[in-house]
Design an enzyme around this catalytic site. Structure first.
Site, PDB file in Angstrom:
ATOM      1  N   GLY A   1       0.018   2.872  13.723  1.00 46.66           N
ATOM      2  CA  GLY A   1       0.606   1.577  14.093  1.00 46.66           C
ATOM      3  C   GLY A   1      -0.259   0.836  15.102  1.00 46.66           C
TER       4      GLY A   1
ATOM      5  N   CYS B   1      12.251   9.811  10.431  1.00 45.88           N
ATOM      6  CA  CYS B   1      11.827   9.187  11.693  1.00 45.88           C
ATOM      7  C   CYS B   1      12.891   9.300  12.766  1.00 45.88           C
ATOM      8  CB  CYS B   1      11.450   7.734  11.458  1.00 45.88           C
ATOM      9  SG  CYS B   1      12.759   6.793  10.697  1.00 45.88           S
TER      10      CYS B   1
ATOM     11  N   GLY C   1       5.289   4.098   9.897  1.00 53.79           N
ATOM     12  CA  GLY C   1       4.463   5.297   9.954  1.00 53.79           C
ATOM     13  C   GLY C   1       4.311   5.759  11.383  1.00 53.79           C
ATOM     14  N   SER C   2       3.199   6.418  11.656  1.00 54.28           N
ATOM     15  CA  SER C   2       3.019   7.041  12.973  1.00 54.28           C
ATOM     16  C   SER C   2       2.582   6.016  14.020  1.00 54.28           C
ATOM     17  CB  SER C   2       1.977   8.150  12.864  1.00 54.28           C
ATOM     18  OG  SER C   2       0.750   7.585  12.473  1.00 54.28           O
TER      19      SER C   2
ATOM     20  N   LYS D   1       0.878  -1.176   0.000  1.00 54.26           N
ATOM     21  CA  LYS D   1       0.000   0.000   0.000  1.00 54.26           C
ATOM     22  C   LYS D   1       0.907   1.215   0.000  1.00 54.26           C
ATOM     23  CE  LYS D   1      -2.106   2.958   2.032  1.00 54.26           C
ATOM     24  NZ  LYS D   1      -1.821   4.394   1.730  1.00 54.26           N
TER      25      LYS D   1
ATOM     26  N   GLU E   1       6.526  14.189  18.683  1.00 52.69           N
ATOM     27  CA  GLU E   1       7.203  14.232  17.378  1.00 52.69           C
ATOM     28  C   GLU E   1       6.632  15.359  16.526  1.00 52.69           C
ATOM     29  OE1 GLU E   1       6.483  11.017  14.554  1.00 52.69           O
ATOM     30  OE2 GLU E   1       8.639  10.859  14.240  1.00 52.69           O
TER      31      GLU E   1
HETATM   32  P1  NAD Z   1       0.908   7.565   8.773  1.00 57.72           P
HETATM   33  O1  NAD Z   1       0.819   6.667   9.934  1.00 57.72           O
HETATM   34  O2  NAD Z   1      -0.057   8.679   8.680  1.00 57.72           O
HETATM   35  O3  NAD Z   1       0.756   6.764   7.403  1.00 57.72           O
HETATM   36  C1  NAD Z   1       1.626   5.709   7.045  1.00 57.72           C
HETATM   37  C2  NAD Z   1       0.898   4.807   6.075  1.00 57.72           C
HETATM   38  O4  NAD Z   1      -0.215   4.215   6.748  1.00 57.72           O
HETATM   39  C3  NAD Z   1       0.325   5.511   4.853  1.00 57.72           C
HETATM   40  O5  NAD Z   1       0.442   4.652   3.732  1.00 57.72           O
HETATM   41  C4  NAD Z   1      -1.155   5.681   5.217  1.00 57.72           C
HETATM   42  O6  NAD Z   1      -2.007   5.750   4.101  1.00 57.72           O
HETATM   43  C5  NAD Z   1      -1.410   4.413   5.996  1.00 57.72           C
HETATM   44  N1  NAD Z   1      -2.532   4.489   6.928  1.00 57.72           N
HETATM   45  C6  NAD Z   1      -3.063   5.585   7.518  1.00 57.72           C
HETATM   46  N2  NAD Z   1      -4.097   5.232   8.318  1.00 57.72           N
HETATM   47  C7  NAD Z   1      -4.207   3.882   8.234  1.00 57.72           C
HETATM   48  C8  NAD Z   1      -5.070   2.925   8.838  1.00 57.72           C
HETATM   49  N3  NAD Z   1      -6.026   3.283   9.698  1.00 57.72           N
HETATM   50  N4  NAD Z   1      -4.881   1.620   8.556  1.00 57.72           N
HETATM   51  C9  NAD Z   1      -3.898   1.233   7.717  1.00 57.72           C
HETATM   52  N5  NAD Z   1      -3.075   2.088   7.099  1.00 57.72           N
HETATM   53  C10 NAD Z   1      -3.221   3.409   7.353  1.00 57.72           C
HETATM   54  O7  NAD Z   1       2.405   8.091   8.769  1.00 57.72           O
HETATM   55  P2  NAD Z   1       3.045   9.124   7.762  1.00 57.72           P
HETATM   56  O8  NAD Z   1       2.498  10.466   8.128  1.00 57.72           O
HETATM   57  O9  NAD Z   1       2.916   8.655   6.354  1.00 57.72           O
HETATM   58  O10 NAD Z   1       4.597   9.008   8.147  1.00 57.72           O
HETATM   59  C11 NAD Z   1       5.130   9.731   9.177  1.00 57.72           C
HETATM   60  C12 NAD Z   1       5.379   8.847  10.382  1.00 57.72           C
HETATM   61  O11 NAD Z   1       6.134   7.692  10.001  1.00 57.72           O
HETATM   62  C13 NAD Z   1       6.234   9.526  11.432  1.00 57.72           C
HETATM   63  O12 NAD Z   1       5.725   9.261  12.714  1.00 57.72           O
HETATM   64  C14 NAD Z   1       7.604   8.878  11.246  1.00 57.72           C
HETATM   65  O13 NAD Z   1       8.416   8.941  12.378  1.00 57.72           O
HETATM   66  C15 NAD Z   1       7.234   7.487  10.876  1.00 57.72           C
HETATM   67  N6  NAD Z   1       8.338   6.783  10.172  1.00 57.72           N
HETATM   68  C16 NAD Z   1       9.048   5.812  10.833  1.00 57.72           C
HETATM   69  C17 NAD Z   1      10.122   5.161  10.210  1.00 57.72           C
HETATM   70  C18 NAD Z   1      10.909   4.108  10.926  1.00 57.72           C
HETATM   71  O14 NAD Z   1      11.657   3.393  10.270  1.00 57.72           O
HETATM   72  N7  NAD Z   1      10.793   3.959  12.244  1.00 57.72           N
HETATM   73  C19 NAD Z   1      10.450   5.496   8.899  1.00 57.72           C
HETATM   74  C20 NAD Z   1       9.713   6.475   8.248  1.00 57.72           C
HETATM   75  C21 NAD Z   1       8.641   7.114   8.897  1.00 57.72           C
END
Ligand code: NAD
Length: 486
Positions: free
Chosen positions: A237, A288, A232-233, A179, A385
């Site tokens: 998560g 991140c 992601g966030s 996705k 963050e």
């Molecule tokens: P996000 O959580 O908003 O989205 C990440 C992904 O999840 C996107 O593809 C989004 O469409 C999807 N998503 C959103 N809601 C969902 C749901 N309810 N169910 C399933 N999927 C869903 O995060 P973002 O804003 O895209 O990225 C920023 C965050 O990612 C920050 O917190 C950053 O620290 C983190 N991040 C972590 C790492 C790591 O390796 N630890 C790397 C990159 C980014």
């Protein structure tokens, strides 16, 4: 370098480019001017069903696990080589849809190619083992790929994050449903071409762009998925882990961070400044493991602020295509969020020693590179963050106090210590609660080293040899000999 920018991109399911099942489209904007670049097909729950079914057919055919692992590994390596051949074009595309500077986009692509080389080379080194049980017994452990893996990807490093999990998933013999992030999916579709060109069967790699609440949630809760990798966030998560719990499916969670850079008086100050600048302003802070908190010893506190302000005010601000140091944030919403946090910091009593606001008069989502000084541990800007070009600076007197501030958040992704005192560095590395601890350079490591978070920064590891173990499970096989021979 110009790049072909089609006016519409489809999803890739079961070896075919397809529209969203309801014909919906998502507009992709250029963060440098917020104009529409192109449109992509909007995946729905039905599209997720089709992609998971296609991946399942590949798993059930046993095509990926009956081939010799060395051959499968070579295909994975070839994907990396082919990705590198397209690096320049893709970097250009990534600059357009993600807004990032072109040199960083090139670095992202290069890092992505290396994941395929690294994990492709490990495909034939995933071994089982023999367990002695005494006379008349034969027992061994077989590594078995999970089957259908789901990859839910963030927008900050879209291409690299796919490579980071797709390469080990394929090396271990899984099929994948990806996705892609809805804000900047354009460089994600290339993995469809790469998988097809190296000969993976249709359905091995499926790529969908859709909204998180629709396609993302449908994928996370799908009963046909055997393993989930999410980056992601924390908030998303947690919702994905709840969905996975319903299906009793393992997850790798790579979440956010609030990583400190800790400066002791004996640090090499030129090196510290260069690393703090890179650590907070790379990708305009949308990283991140950004080094978003600077903890400085009282003896050097004023000097550290002065030097960081000087280097920050010299940064060039502009579009990624001009390789500017500070590039636009991904979206107007992200700009609002980051600017709001800078204001919250000042309301809480921090001092904006440079920046603090969005940049007026420039098209696009530009935030001033910002330093908030006199930040105390209780302030929100110290532990939430921000995910933008905002550095907080806090003062400490003792090593214990530095450690307490560093560990005093819910996150535990990374930490860097700047010192020339080896004993102090070792003492700190032993106590810092972080998946990555660096001494005298932000981000020491690479594709070869494990990456992940303590505490709310995540579960499991990506990168390095460790990560491969997230993509297979053990099957123990035991035999009992019933007769004695001879
Ligand atoms: P996000 O959580 O908003 O989205 C990440 C992904 O999840 C996107 O593809 C989004 O469409 C999807 N998503 C959103 N809601 C969902 C749901 N309810 N169910 C399933 N999927 C869903 O995060 P973002 O804003 O895209 O990225 C920023 C965050 O990612 C920050 O917190 C950053 O620290 C983190 N991040 C972590 C790492 C790591 O390796 N630890 C790397 C990159 C980014």
């Amino acid at each position: 370098m110009t790049v072909e920018l089609k006016d519409y991109w489809q999803n890739y399911i079961d070896g075919k480019w397809v529209d969203g099942s309801e014909g919906g489209r998502i507009k992709v904007l250029n963060p440098a001017d917020n104009r529409v670049l192109t449109e992509v097909a909007q995946a729905t729950g039905d599209d997720v069903d089709a992609a998971v079914a296609a991946a399942r057919r590949v798993v059930e055919s046993r095509a990926l696990i009956t081939m010799r692992p060395m051959d499968r590994g070579r295909m994975v390596i070839d994907m990396g080589r082919k990705l590198r051949e397209r690096k320049e074009q893709l970097a250009h595309l990534l600059t357009l849809d993600a807004g990032k500077r072109i040199s960083e986009a090139m670095g992202e692509l290069e890092g992505a190619a290396k994941y395929f080389e690294f994990y492709g080379g490990m495909a034939d080194k995933i071994e089982g083992r023999y367990i002695p049980l005494g006379e008349g017994y034969v027992d061994y452990v077989v590594p078995v790929p999970y089957g259908v893996t789901a990859h839910i990807i963030p927008w900050n490093f879209p291409n690299n994050m796919i490579a980071r999990s797709l390469a080990p998933a394929l090396a271990a013999g899984n099929a994948a449903v990806i996705k892609a992030p809805e804000l900047d999916p354009l460089t994600c579709y290339v993995f469809a071409d790469l998988a097809r060109e190296v000969g993976f069967p249709d359905g091995t790699v499926n790529i969908l762009t859709g909204y998180g609440s629709e396609a993302g949630a449908a994928l996370a809760s799908h009963s046909g998925v055997d393993q989930i990798v999410f980056t992601g966030s924390v908030q998303t998560g947690v919702s994905i882990m709840k969905a996975a719990a319903e299906n009793v499916v393992p997850c790798v969670m790579e979440l956010g961070g609030k990583s400190p850079g800790i400066v002791f008086p004996d640090a090499d100050m030129d090196n510290m400044v260069a690393n703090m600048q890179a650590g907070i302003f790379m990708n305009s802070g949308q990283v991140c493991d950004a080094q978003s908190r600077l903890l400085a010893h009282a003896d050097v506190y004023d000097e550290v602020i002065e030097r960081m302000v000087a280097t920050t005010e010299a940064l060039k601000i502009g579009p990624g295509i001009e390789d500017s140091d500070i590039t636009p944030l991904i979206s107007p919403e992200q700009l609002n969020r980051v600017e709001k946090y800078a204001q919250i910091g000042v309301q809480e009593g921090a001092r904006a020693v440079t920046g603090g606001k969005r940049i007026e008069g420039m098209e696009g989502n530009y935030m001033q590179p910002t330093i908030l000084a006199d930040v105390t541990p209780d302030m929100r800007v110290n532990h939430e963050e921000i995910f933008g070009p905002v550095l907080t600076v806090s003062k400490f007197e003792t090593t214990d106090e530095a450690l307490s501030i560093a560990n005093g958040t819910d996150y535990g992704l990374a930490a860097t210590i700047f010192t020339n005192d080896l004993d102090r560095a070792i003492w700190m590395t032993e106590r810092l609660e972080a998946g990555q601890v660096h001494v005298n350079e932000w981000g020491v490591g690479g594709n070869e080293t494990p990456f992940g978070g303590f505490k709310k920064s995540g579960i499991g590891r990506e990168k390095g040899a460790e990560a491969l173990a997230s993509y297979y499970q053990s099957k123990n096989v035991g035999f009992k000999r019933l007769t004695s021979q001879g």
